[in-house]
Write an enzyme that holds these catalytic residues in place. Structure first.
Site, PDB file in Angstrom:
ATOM      1  N   ASN A   1       0.866  -1.185   0.000  1.00 30.72           N
ATOM      2  CA  ASN A   1       0.000   0.000   0.000  1.00 30.72           C
ATOM      3  C   ASN A   1       0.901   1.232   0.000  1.00 30.72           C
ATOM      4  OD1 ASN A   1      -1.799   2.040   0.508  1.00 30.72           O
ATOM      5  ND2 ASN A   1      -2.376   1.328   2.565  1.00 30.72           N
ATOM      6  N   TRP A   2       1.031   1.831  -1.169  1.00 33.55           N
ATOM      7  CA  TRP A   2       1.977   2.944  -1.315  1.00 33.55           C
ATOM      8  C   TRP A   2       1.434   4.244  -0.722  1.00 33.55           C
ATOM      9  CZ3 TRP A   2       3.868   2.160  -7.103  1.00 33.55           C
ATOM     10  CH2 TRP A   2       4.497   0.904  -7.206  1.00 33.55           C
ATOM     11  N   LYS A   3       0.160   4.255  -0.361  1.00 35.87           N
ATOM     12  CA  LYS A   3      -0.477   5.442   0.239  1.00 35.87           C
ATOM     13  C   LYS A   3      -0.232   6.676  -0.643  1.00 35.87           C
ATOM     14  CE  LYS A   3      -0.268   3.178   4.676  1.00 35.87           C
ATOM     15  NZ  LYS A   3      -0.212   3.269   6.123  1.00 35.87           N
TER      16      LYS A   3
ATOM     17  N   HIS B   1      -9.628   1.095   4.679  1.00 31.00           N
ATOM     18  CA  HIS B   1      -8.328   1.250   5.337  1.00 31.00           C
ATOM     19  C   HIS B   1      -8.464   2.196   6.533  1.00 31.00           C
ATOM     20  CE1 HIS B   1      -4.241   2.530   6.134  1.00 31.00           C
ATOM     21  NE2 HIS B   1      -3.895   1.350   5.650  1.00 31.00           N
TER      22      HIS B   1
ATOM     23  N   GLU C   1      -6.821   4.616   7.564  1.00 33.10           N
ATOM     24  CA  GLU C   1      -6.685   6.056   7.299  1.00 33.10           C
ATOM     25  C   GLU C   1      -7.947   6.622   6.659  1.00 33.10           C
ATOM     26  OE1 GLU C   1      -2.923   5.419   5.414  1.00 33.10           O
ATOM     27  OE2 GLU C   1      -2.186   4.862   7.396  1.00 33.10           O
TER      28      GLU C   1
ATOM     29  N   GLU D   1      -5.544  -4.850  10.709  1.00 38.19           N
ATOM     30  CA  GLU D   1      -4.512  -3.834  10.884  1.00 38.19           C
ATOM     31  C   GLU D   1      -4.824  -3.024  12.134  1.00 38.19           C
ATOM     32  OE1 GLU D   1      -2.514  -2.718   7.013  1.00 38.19           O
ATOM     33  OE2 GLU D   1      -4.454  -1.756   6.898  1.00 38.19           O
TER      34      GLU D   1
ATOM     35  N   GLY E   1       2.143   2.472  10.739  1.00 41.49           N
ATOM     36  CA  GLY E   1       3.058   3.602  10.552  1.00 41.49           C
ATOM     37  C   GLY E   1       3.733   4.069  11.826  1.00 41.49           C
TER      38      GLY E   1
ATOM     39  N   SER F   1       3.161  -1.875  10.507  1.00 40.98           N
ATOM     40  CA  SER F   1       4.612  -1.895  10.733  1.00 40.98           C
ATOM     41  C   SER F   1       5.216  -3.271  10.503  1.00 40.98           C
ATOM     42  CB  SER F   1       4.952  -1.368  12.137  1.00 40.98           C
ATOM     43  OG  SER F   1       4.516  -0.027  12.277  1.00 40.98           O
TER      44      SER F   1
ATOM     45  N   GLY G   1       2.706  -1.026   4.405  1.00 39.81           N
ATOM     46  CA  GLY G   1       2.736   0.393   4.048  1.00 39.81           C
ATOM     47  C   GLY G   1       4.170   0.837   3.814  1.00 39.81           C
ATOM     48  N   GLY G   2       4.785   1.405   4.858  1.00 46.26           N
ATOM     49  CA  GLY G   2       6.125   1.998   4.747  1.00 46.26           C
ATOM     50  C   GLY G   2       7.136   1.112   4.040  1.00 46.26           C
TER      51      GLY G   2
HETATM   52  P1  PGA Z   1       2.632   0.383   7.714  1.00 44.44           P
HETATM   53  O1  PGA Z   1       1.173   0.521   7.024  1.00 44.44           O
HETATM   54  O2  PGA Z   1       3.232  -0.895   7.207  1.00 44.44           O
HETATM   55  O3  PGA Z   1       3.369   1.611   7.270  1.00 44.44           O
HETATM   56  O4  PGA Z   1       2.396   0.348   9.194  1.00 44.44           O
HETATM   57  C1  PGA Z   1       0.347  -0.600   6.876  1.00 44.44           C
HETATM   58  C2  PGA Z   1      -0.947  -0.189   6.211  1.00 44.44           C
HETATM   59  O5  PGA Z   1      -1.455   0.896   6.502  1.00 44.44           O
HETATM   60  O6  PGA Z   1      -1.498  -0.921   5.366  1.00 44.44           O
END
Ligand code: PGA
Length: 254
Positions: free
Chosen positions: A10-12, A96, A98, A168, A174, A214, A235-236
């Site tokens: 997930n490149w956000k 998600h 966010e 999640e 994050g 994470s 994500g990251g």
């Molecule tokens: P993260 O994000 O790996 O940066 O914690 C995961 C996600 O939001 O899917």
């Protein structure tokens, strides 16, 4: 029940047109022969077409980070299921954390998006997860159950073949904090029990449940060994092709 692990990147709201294409090419080069794990990337909307062409000929699948439930019309700023398919997507993230906690999406909107996406032939990763306060109040399982029941309202057992669940925990996304493998396993097992009640035991056994929050090369293997963890939503670490590929490797059955 042997479930094929699935890892999503997930490149956000990251990358540029050029770096998105380069990242996609690097992910394809590193995972092009990977057949024990399904891999999908979720770039920002404007780069979907560019990434689709970078992935052409590779087994890496393409998804979007969100979708709107109406088929077309006066919905300024929104993106439809058919637009996503037109851009080469066959996956979409829905709900998600966010979107839920930063943008303010409610369970009902999440459910409409799930139904629209599956109805349009897209595969869905439905994200669920409790906040820190909810976990500390002992409400984690109840929150996850509510999000599953609400998000999957009106979905048939047959449609569950097109749906992956991502657990999640919001406090782990994050933040560098990860659920312990034991805590994550307990949440996944509880989620699978909810699916068994909503549908039937064999549908619950067949549904992939990813962990997200994470996940990094250093902690992925321990999480992936848990019996109810069927991959990850990253994500990251998905912004670095080497890190992302190491997580994909960790997800492969050993
Ligand atoms: P993260 O994000 O790996 O940066 O914690 C995961 C996600 O939001 O899917």
């Amino acid at each position: 029940m042997q479930r094929i692990p699935i890892v999503g990147g997930n490149w956000k709201m990251n990358t540029t047109r050029a770096t998105a294409a380069a990242l996609a090419r690097a992910v394809a080069a590193a995972n092009g022969t990977q057949d024990a794990v399904q891999v999908a990337v979720f770039p920002p909307f404007p780069y979907l077409i560019e990434v689709a062409s970078a992935l052409r000929g590779s087994p890496i699948m393409l998804g979007a980070q969100d979708v709107y439930f109406e088929p077309d019309g006066a919905f300024t700023g929104e993106i439809s299921t058919s637009m996503l398919r037109d851009c080469g997507c066959n996956w979409v993230l829905v709900g998600h954390s966010e979107r839920r906690h930063v943008i303010g999406e409610c369970d009902d909107l999440v459910n409409r998006k799930v139904l629209a996406a599956v109805g349009a032939g897209l595969n869905v990763i439905l994200c669920i997860g409790e906040t820190k306060g909810q976990r500390e109040a002992g409400e984690a399982d109840a929150v996850n159950e509510r999000q599953l029941r609400a998000g999957l309202r009106g979905v048939s057992a047959a449609q569950m073949k097109s749906i992956v669940i991502a657990y999640e925990p919001v406090w782990a996304i994050g933040t560098g904090l990860t659920a312990t493998p034991e805590d994550a396993q307990a949440a996944h097992k509880a989620a699978r029990a909810v699916l068994a009640g909503l549908f039937d035991p064999s549908t619950a056994q067949a549904t992939r449940i990813q962990y997200g929050g994470s996940m990094k090369p250093g902690n992925a293997a321990n999480l992936m060994t848990m019996p109810d963890i069927d991959g990850g939503l990253i994500g990251g670490a998905s912004l670095n092709a080497a890190d992302f590929s190491a997580i994909v490797q960790a997800a492969a059955p050993h």
